[in-house]
Design an enzyme around this catalytic site. Sequence first.
Site, PDB file in Angstrom:
ATOM      1  N   TYR A   6     -22.003   8.473  21.761  1.00  0.00           N
ATOM      2  CA  TYR A   6     -21.696   7.830  20.485  1.00  0.00           C
ATOM      3  C   TYR A   6     -22.880   7.921  19.521  1.00  0.00           C
ATOM      4  O   TYR A   6     -24.032   7.882  19.943  1.00  0.00           O
ATOM      5  CB  TYR A   6     -21.343   6.356  20.725  1.00  0.00           C
ATOM      6  N   ASP A  29     -16.591  -0.706  29.234  1.00  0.00           N
ATOM      7  CA  ASP A  29     -15.729  -0.255  30.341  1.00  0.00           C
ATOM      8  C   ASP A  29     -15.628   1.266  30.341  1.00  0.00           C
ATOM      9  O   ASP A  29     -15.640   1.914  31.390  1.00  0.00           O
ATOM     10  CB  ASP A  29     -14.340  -0.920  30.293  1.00  0.00           C
TER      11      ASP A  29
HETATM   12  C1  LIG Z   1     -11.206   0.525  23.695  1.00  0.00           C
HETATM   13  C2  LIG Z   1     -11.270  -0.834  24.365  1.00  0.00           C
HETATM   14  C3  LIG Z   1     -10.639  -1.873  23.458  1.00  0.00           C
HETATM   15  C4  LIG Z   1     -10.476  -0.751  25.671  1.00  0.00           C
HETATM   16  O1  LIG Z   1     -10.306  -2.034  26.229  1.00  0.00           O
HETATM   17  P1  LIG Z   1      -9.358  -2.269  27.500  1.00  0.00           P
HETATM   18  O2  LIG Z   1      -8.128  -1.441  27.357  1.00  0.00           O
HETATM   19  O3  LIG Z   1     -10.136  -1.836  28.722  1.00  0.00           O
HETATM   20  O4  LIG Z   1      -9.083  -3.736  27.549  1.00  0.00           O
HETATM   21  C5  LIG Z   1     -12.761  -1.185  24.734  1.00  0.00           C
HETATM   22  O5  LIG Z   1     -13.332  -0.129  25.436  1.00  0.00           O
HETATM   23  C6  LIG Z   1     -13.565  -1.502  23.505  1.00  0.00           C
HETATM   24  O6  LIG Z   1     -13.529  -2.594  22.984  1.00  0.00           O
HETATM   25  N1  LIG Z   1     -14.306  -0.494  22.991  1.00  0.00           N
HETATM   26  C7  LIG Z   1     -15.143  -0.604  21.794  1.00  0.00           C
HETATM   27  C8  LIG Z   1     -14.762   0.451  20.817  1.00  0.00           C
HETATM   28  C9  LIG Z   1     -15.134   1.850  21.272  1.00  0.00           C
HETATM   29  O7  LIG Z   1     -15.215   2.146  22.480  1.00  0.00           O
HETATM   30  O8  LIG Z   1     -15.352   2.694  20.371  1.00  0.00           O
HETATM   31  K   LIG Z   2     -10.535  -2.022  31.294  1.00  0.00           K
END
Ligand SMILES: CC(C)(COP(=O)(O)O)[C@@H](O)C(=O)NCCC(=O)O
Ligand SMILES: [K+]
Length: 248
Positions: free
Chosen positions: A92, A101
């Site tokens: 990123y 995650d």
């Molecule tokens: C994309 C997500 C919302 C996935 O959350 P989940 O499905 O695991 O509950 C999480 O990885 C998140 O909040 N990410 C931040 C934004 C990004 O990864 O750009």
């Molecule tokens: K998750």
Amino acid sequence: MILELDCGNSFIKWRVIRDTDLSIVGSGVVDSDMALVDAVSALALPPKQCRLVSVRSEEETISLSALLHQCFGLRVLVAQPAKEVAGVRNGYEDYQRLGLDRWLAVLGAYRLSGGACLVMDFGTAAKADFVAADGEHLGGFICPGMPLMRSQLRTHTRRIRYDDASAERALSSMAPGRSTVEAVERGCVHMLQGFVRSQLDHARELWGEDFSVLLTGGDAPLVQEAAPTARVVPDLVFVGLAMACPLD
Ligand SMILES: CC(C)(COP(=O)(O)O)[C@@H](O)C(=O)NCCC(=O)O
Ligand SMILES: [K+]
Ligand SMILES: Nc1ncnc2c1ncn2[C@@H]1O[C@H](COP(=O)(O)OP(=O)(O)O)[C@@H](O)[C@H]1O
């Protein structure tokens, strides 16, 4: 005993591992902090250490950590964003913005595959991430997962209404739906499978056939047939969590 938590937007996945041989002594999925406390209280041996990853708000994570301290005397190690861990470089522009995650799944996937990999996680959101053979994370894609797609349809249409039990029955086949519940549930699974196929196409454009595919998240089984060579690793985020938060 180490308590490990993966706090997603819908559920908290927990497991307890023995610190000596890393064997799993208990695991589960809960939908609230209190349900987690109940599940951990029911264990024969109380955990002595704890590490967690959360994509929830800072406040929610602090409040869960405080609850675990209060109920079990645990000091909680919380996974933090990083530019580089175990030979994987966060792709990123602002490494702190990458969902933790996703980052941990990427770390786990690179560790398990030892080379170029495509990792896809089907939770509240569906996520795909690409890691090159040299450990460079190339970035990824996010789109609505099964829970979000079905709730958007239920919320924003007047005539789509059905219960969870019929939703589960509807997925016994992927034939064109002959009822609303079948049409919606199978339609959303087709969307996810289409997502998987297009990520596989993208990986082939990058790497030919020389890459591994890893699937994780609660809804990974729904897309497995779209990625026949994929390895399904339900605890992939925990593999990365142990790498990001080592305990002595
Ligand atoms: C994309 C997500 C919302 C996935 O959350 P989940 O499905 O695991 O509950 C999480 O990885 C998140 O909040 N990410 C931040 C934004 C990004 O990864 O750009
Ligand atoms: K998750
Ligand atoms: N044993 C399970 N417990 C809870 N959810 C499950 C289970 N098996 C499949 N699912 C499905 O997995 C999805 C949630 O996946 P999950 O990876 O837990 O999401 P998140 O990390 O966003 O909370 C939901 O669509 C849910 O119906």
